[in-house]
Motif scaffolding. Structure first.
Motif, PDB file in Angstrom:
ATOM      1  N   GLY A 168      14.393  -3.571 -12.745  1.00 23.51           N
ATOM      2  CA  GLY A 168      15.774  -3.375 -13.152  1.00 23.51           C
ATOM      3  C   GLY A 168      16.733  -4.059 -12.199  1.00 23.51           C
ATOM      4  O   GLY A 168      16.495  -5.181 -11.749  1.00 23.51           O
ATOM      5  N   GLN A 169      17.842  -3.368 -11.861  1.00 27.07           N
ATOM      6  CA  GLN A 169      18.884  -3.944 -11.008  1.00 27.07           C
ATOM      7  C   GLN A 169      18.450  -3.838  -9.546  1.00 27.07           C
ATOM      8  O   GLN A 169      18.998  -3.074  -8.752  1.00 27.07           O
ATOM      9  N   ALA A 170      17.440  -4.626  -9.202  1.00 24.73           N
ATOM     10  CA  ALA A 170      16.841  -4.582  -7.867  1.00 24.73           C
ATOM     11  C   ALA A 170      15.934  -5.799  -7.724  1.00 24.73           C
ATOM     12  O   ALA A 170      15.842  -6.626  -8.630  1.00 24.73           O
ATOM     13  N   ASP A 171      15.272  -5.901  -6.566  1.00 20.10           N
ATOM     14  CA  ASP A 171      14.372  -7.023  -6.302  1.00 20.10           C
ATOM     15  C   ASP A 171      13.009  -6.522  -5.835  1.00 20.10           C
ATOM     16  O   ASP A 171      12.924  -5.579  -5.036  1.00 20.10           O
ATOM     17  N   CYS A 172      11.960  -7.189  -6.306  1.00 20.69           N
ATOM     18  CA  CYS A 172      10.605  -6.896  -5.841  1.00 20.69           C
ATOM     19  C   CYS A 172       9.698  -8.029  -6.300  1.00 20.69           C
ATOM     20  O   CYS A 172       9.694  -8.377  -7.482  1.00 20.69           O
ATOM     21  N   ALA A 173       8.951  -8.617  -5.369  1.00 17.81           N
ATOM     22  CA  ALA A 173       8.028  -9.707  -5.715  1.00 17.81           C
ATOM     23  C   ALA A 173       6.720  -9.521  -4.963  1.00 17.81           C
ATOM     24  O   ALA A 173       6.723  -9.240  -3.757  1.00 17.81           O
ATOM     25  N   LEU A 174       5.626  -9.687  -5.675  1.00 21.95           N
ATOM     26  CA  LEU A 174       4.288  -9.608  -5.080  1.00 21.95           C
ATOM     27  C   LEU A 174       3.650 -10.985  -5.114  1.00 21.95           C
ATOM     28  O   LEU A 174       3.556 -11.610  -6.170  1.00 21.95           O
ATOM     29  N   LEU A 175       3.219 -11.469  -3.957  1.00 20.25           N
ATOM     30  CA  LEU A 175       2.564 -12.764  -3.840  1.00 20.25           C
ATOM     31  C   LEU A 175       1.111 -12.553  -3.452  1.00 20.25           C
ATOM     32  O   LEU A 175       0.799 -11.693  -2.613  1.00 20.25           O
ATOM     33  N   GLU A 176       0.219 -13.360  -4.057  1.00 20.46           N
ATOM     34  CA  GLU A 176      -1.206 -13.291  -3.722  1.00 20.46           C
ATOM     35  C   GLU A 176      -1.765 -14.692  -3.581  1.00 20.46           C
ATOM     36  O   GLU A 176      -1.509 -15.560  -4.414  1.00 20.46           O
ATOM     37  N   CYS A 177      -2.494 -14.930  -2.511  1.00 25.62           N
ATOM     38  CA  CYS A 177      -3.154 -16.221  -2.298  1.00 25.62           C
ATOM     39  C   CYS A 177      -4.458 -15.985  -1.551  1.00 25.62           C
ATOM     40  O   CYS A 177      -4.467 -15.349  -0.484  1.00 25.62           O
ATOM     41  N   ASP A 178      -5.542 -16.458  -2.122  1.00 20.73           N
ATOM     42  CA  ASP A 178      -6.871 -16.346  -1.500  1.00 20.73           C
ATOM     43  C   ASP A 178      -7.197 -14.905  -1.121  1.00 20.73           C
ATOM     44  O   ASP A 178      -7.777 -14.626  -0.064  1.00 20.73           O
ATOM     45  N   GLY A 179      -6.817 -13.967  -1.987  1.00 19.44           N
ATOM     46  CA  GLY A 179      -7.152 -12.569  -1.775  1.00 19.44           C
ATOM     47  C   GLY A 179      -6.243 -11.828  -0.814  1.00 19.44           C
ATOM     48  O   GLY A 179      -6.464 -10.636  -0.546  1.00 19.44           O
ATOM     49  N   GLU A 180      -5.198 -12.484  -0.308  1.00 21.84           N
ATOM     50  CA  GLU A 180      -4.240 -11.834   0.581  1.00 21.84           C
ATOM     51  C   GLU A 180      -2.938 -11.577  -0.182  1.00 21.84           C
ATOM     52  O   GLU A 180      -2.516 -12.402  -0.998  1.00 21.84           O
ATOM     53  N   PHE A 181      -2.284 -10.442   0.107  1.00 25.67           N
ATOM     54  CA  PHE A 181      -1.102 -10.023  -0.632  1.00 25.67           C
ATOM     55  C   PHE A 181       0.108  -9.880   0.295  1.00 25.67           C
ATOM     56  O   PHE A 181      -0.011  -9.387   1.412  1.00 25.67           O
ATOM     57  N   LEU A 182       1.268 -10.286  -0.216  1.00 23.62           N
ATOM     58  CA  LEU A 182       2.546 -10.150   0.470  1.00 23.62           C
ATOM     59  C   LEU A 182       3.538  -9.536  -0.507  1.00 23.62           C
ATOM     60  O   LEU A 182       3.657  -9.993  -1.643  1.00 23.62           O
ATOM     61  N   LEU A 183       4.279  -8.511  -0.056  1.00 19.98           N
ATOM     62  CA  LEU A 183       5.305  -7.889  -0.877  1.00 19.98           C
ATOM     63  C   LEU A 183       6.670  -8.187  -0.285  1.00 19.98           C
ATOM     64  O   LEU A 183       6.916  -7.924   0.893  1.00 19.98           O
ATOM     65  N   ILE A 184       7.546  -8.773  -1.098  1.00 20.13           N
ATOM     66  CA  ILE A 184       8.921  -9.040  -0.686  1.00 20.13           C
ATOM     67  C   ILE A 184       9.828  -8.074  -1.433  1.00 20.13           C
ATOM     68  O   ILE A 184       9.978  -8.162  -2.649  1.00 20.13           O
ATOM     69  N   ASP A 185      10.401  -7.111  -0.711  1.00 19.10           N
ATOM     70  CA  ASP A 185      11.282  -6.079  -1.244  1.00 19.10           C
ATOM     71  C   ASP A 185      10.515  -5.113  -2.147  1.00 19.10           C
ATOM     72  O   ASP A 185       9.389  -5.390  -2.577  1.00 19.10           O
ATOM     73  N   GLY A 186      11.160  -3.968  -2.422  1.00 17.04           N
ATOM     74  CA  GLY A 186      10.451  -2.917  -3.146  1.00 17.04           C
ATOM     75  C   GLY A 186      11.255  -2.208  -4.205  1.00 17.04           C
ATOM     76  O   GLY A 186      10.903  -1.101  -4.616  1.00 17.04           O
ATOM     77  N   GLY A 187      12.360  -2.831  -4.665  1.00 21.08           N
ATOM     78  CA  GLY A 187      13.177  -2.189  -5.680  1.00 21.08           C
ATOM     79  C   GLY A 187      13.936  -0.998  -5.128  1.00 21.08           C
ATOM     80  O   GLY A 187      14.021  -0.790  -3.915  1.00 21.08           O
ATOM     81  N   ASN A 188      14.493  -0.189  -6.032  1.00 24.14           N
ATOM     82  CA  ASN A 188      15.210   1.021  -5.662  1.00 24.14           C
ATOM     83  C   ASN A 188      14.245   2.157  -5.336  1.00 24.14           C
ATOM     84  O   ASN A 188      13.055   2.088  -5.661  1.00 24.14           O
ATOM     85  N   ARG A 189      14.776   3.223  -4.737  1.00 23.25           N
ATOM     86  CA  ARG A 189      13.969   4.402  -4.436  1.00 23.25           C
ATOM     87  C   ARG A 189      13.274   4.925  -5.689  1.00 23.25           C
ATOM     88  O   ARG A 189      12.103   5.323  -5.649  1.00 23.25           O
ATOM     89  N   PHE A 192       4.323 -18.164   9.067  1.00 20.10           N
ATOM     90  CA  PHE A 192       3.068 -17.430   8.964  1.00 20.10           C
ATOM     91  C   PHE A 192       2.396 -17.857   7.672  1.00 20.10           C
ATOM     92  O   PHE A 192       2.977 -18.583   6.861  1.00 20.10           O
ATOM     93  N   SER A 193       1.166 -17.446   7.490  1.00 25.92           N
ATOM     94  CA  SER A 193       0.401 -17.909   6.336  1.00 25.92           C
ATOM     95  C   SER A 193      -0.022 -16.743   5.462  1.00 25.92           C
ATOM     96  O   SER A 193      -0.124 -15.594   5.914  1.00 25.92           O
ATOM     97  N   LEU A 194      -0.280 -17.056   4.205  1.00 23.80           N
ATOM     98  CA  LEU A 194      -0.856 -16.139   3.236  1.00 23.80           C
ATOM     99  C   LEU A 194      -1.967 -16.918   2.556  1.00 23.80           C
ATOM    100  O   LEU A 194      -1.717 -17.722   1.653  1.00 23.80           O
ATOM    101  N   GLY A 195      -3.181 -16.728   3.010  1.00 21.78           N
ATOM    102  CA  GLY A 195      -4.246 -17.609   2.562  1.00 21.78           C
ATOM    103  C   GLY A 195      -3.891 -19.036   2.926  1.00 21.78           C
ATOM    104  O   GLY A 195      -3.519 -19.321   4.063  1.00 21.78           O
ATOM    105  N   GLN A 196      -3.963 -19.949   1.959  1.00 19.05           N
ATOM    106  CA  GLN A 196      -3.603 -21.340   2.205  1.00 19.05           C
ATOM    107  C   GLN A 196      -2.114 -21.621   1.974  1.00 19.05           C
ATOM    108  O   GLN A 196      -1.673 -22.755   2.156  1.00 19.05           O
ATOM    109  N   ALA A 197      -1.370 -20.600   1.581  1.00 14.26           N
ATOM    110  CA  ALA A 197       0.078 -20.765   1.428  1.00 14.26           C
ATOM    111  C   ALA A 197       0.749 -20.646   2.788  1.00 14.26           C
ATOM    112  O   ALA A 197       0.385 -19.796   3.606  1.00 14.26           O
TER     113      ALA A 197
END
Length: 350
Positions: free
Chosen positions: A48-69, A150-155
């Motif tokens: 919704g009116q918020a931000d949240c993105a999940l990135l995955e590369c070579d089995g490693e995960f990164l979360l950018i923001d988490g939306g609202n409570r 920093f790296s996330l797998g090969q990213a």
């Protein structure tokens, strides 16, 4: 630590299943693959009116923001559906609730190797919980500096901003560029035009900002994604995270006009639902949840700027200060106008 019954964390999951609808972006093709892994997946989660993105590369995960409570259960459930067992890093772009709100629940459930934020203190209960659950994992919040990598797998992930201290919390947003092979993704949080321009000045004219996918700043508010910044980033695709019929009136017409003039294909979570982008290092494939919706501006419009022969100032085509027809000259791009010795209008182009 807070315990969450994962069996109850199914609210909204069906809406987040990526459907068969797809859109393929082909760019920077090479004869040899730039990377040897299985690819980089970026999921812009519909919170919704918020931000949240999940990135995955070579089995490693990164979360950018988490939306609202209130998005906490949705985000944790989404991560569970994606098979996340551990997070390489959690990034809180800035301390506003619509970005940090769901992160305490994530940190309560998922072991995490690193936590990044632009500050360690902020006057809000939800940010206090974010700090608390970071401490519970035996971690300390890292405040990254421009140039950190920093790296996330090969990213490869580069920190590009903020480059100064600001009283306005939006301007403290951590800016990340994620590079995988020949493709780039740019995340700017809610950074506003003032800090965007400071960042451009900091890195200088020789820095190559070009990014294939831009997570459009501040939910496509008029405070962000200025002409100068957009011209430098030169994205082909812009992802906007926002809520349907939100009280802020996002997306604002001015940045939408700027994106259309720049020929950017626009993908909105309020229309498409959760958006997934997969890069193999050479091309990016988009899929999204709502099969009945399509991206905007898929057929890129020509970009035009209007110069004043007398003042040597150039304007956006919707500027209120356009010259008379006899004094007008058209330019096909921002850069073409600048190269011709014209200066951007302070009112419409900043």
């Amino acid at each position: 630590m807070m315990k969450i019954d994962k069996k109850k964390l199914i609210a909204g999951i069906l809406a987040l299943v990526i459907a068969a609808c797809s859109y393929v972006v082909t760019q920077y093709l090479r004869e040899e693959p730039a990377v040897s892994g299985e690819g980089l997946t970026v999921q812009y989660i519909d919170v919704g009116q918020a931000d949240c993105a999940l990135l995955e590369c070579d089995g490693e995960f990164l979360l950018i923001d988490g939306g609202n409570r209130d998005d906490s259960q949705l985000v944790v459930s989404f991560l569970e559906q994606q098979g996340v067992k551990e997070l390489a890093a959690v990034v809180c772009s800035h301390a506003h609730e619509d970005h940090v709100g769901g992160l305490p629940a994530v940190l309560a459930v998922y072991p995490t190797k690193a936590v990044y934020a632009p500050t360690k203190t902020y006057s809000s209960s939800v940010f206090d919980k974010f700090v608390y659950y970071t401490d519970q994992q035996g971690l300390e919040i890292t405040i990254p500096a421009p140039g950190d990598r920093f790296s996330l797998g090969q990213a490869e992930i580069a920190v590009l901003g903020p480059v100064k201290s600001y009283a306005e919390t939006n301007n403290t947003s951590i800016v990340l560029r994620v590079t995988y092979g020949q493709t780039n993704f740019l995340f700017t949080g809610d950074m506003e035009t003032e800090a965007e321009n400071d960042m451009l000045d900091y890195w200088g004219e020789s820095f190559d900002w070009q990014s294939d996918v831009l997570k459009v700043g501040h939910h496509c508010s008029n405070t962000s994604t200025g002409y100068r910044f957009l011209n430098e980033v030169d994205p082909q695709y812009g992802v906007i995270s926002l809520g349907k019929d939100n009280s802020y009136g996002h997306p604002h017409k001015e940045p939408m006009s700027r994106l259309r003039q720049a020929g950017v294909t626009i993908l909105r979570t309020d229309e498409l639902g959760t958006i997934q982008a997969v890069s193999n290092g050479q091309e990016i494939t988009f899929t999204w949840a709502n099969q009945n919706a399509v991206p905007e501006n898929a057929e890129a419009a020509a970009q035009v700027f209007i110069g004043n022969k007398n003042s040597k100032v150039f304007h956006a085509p919707d500027c209120k200060n356009l010259p008379s027809e006899k004094n007008a000259v058209q330019f096909a791009s921002y850069q073409e106008a600048a190269d011709a010795g014209f200066s951007p209008c302070g009112s419409c182009l900043g």
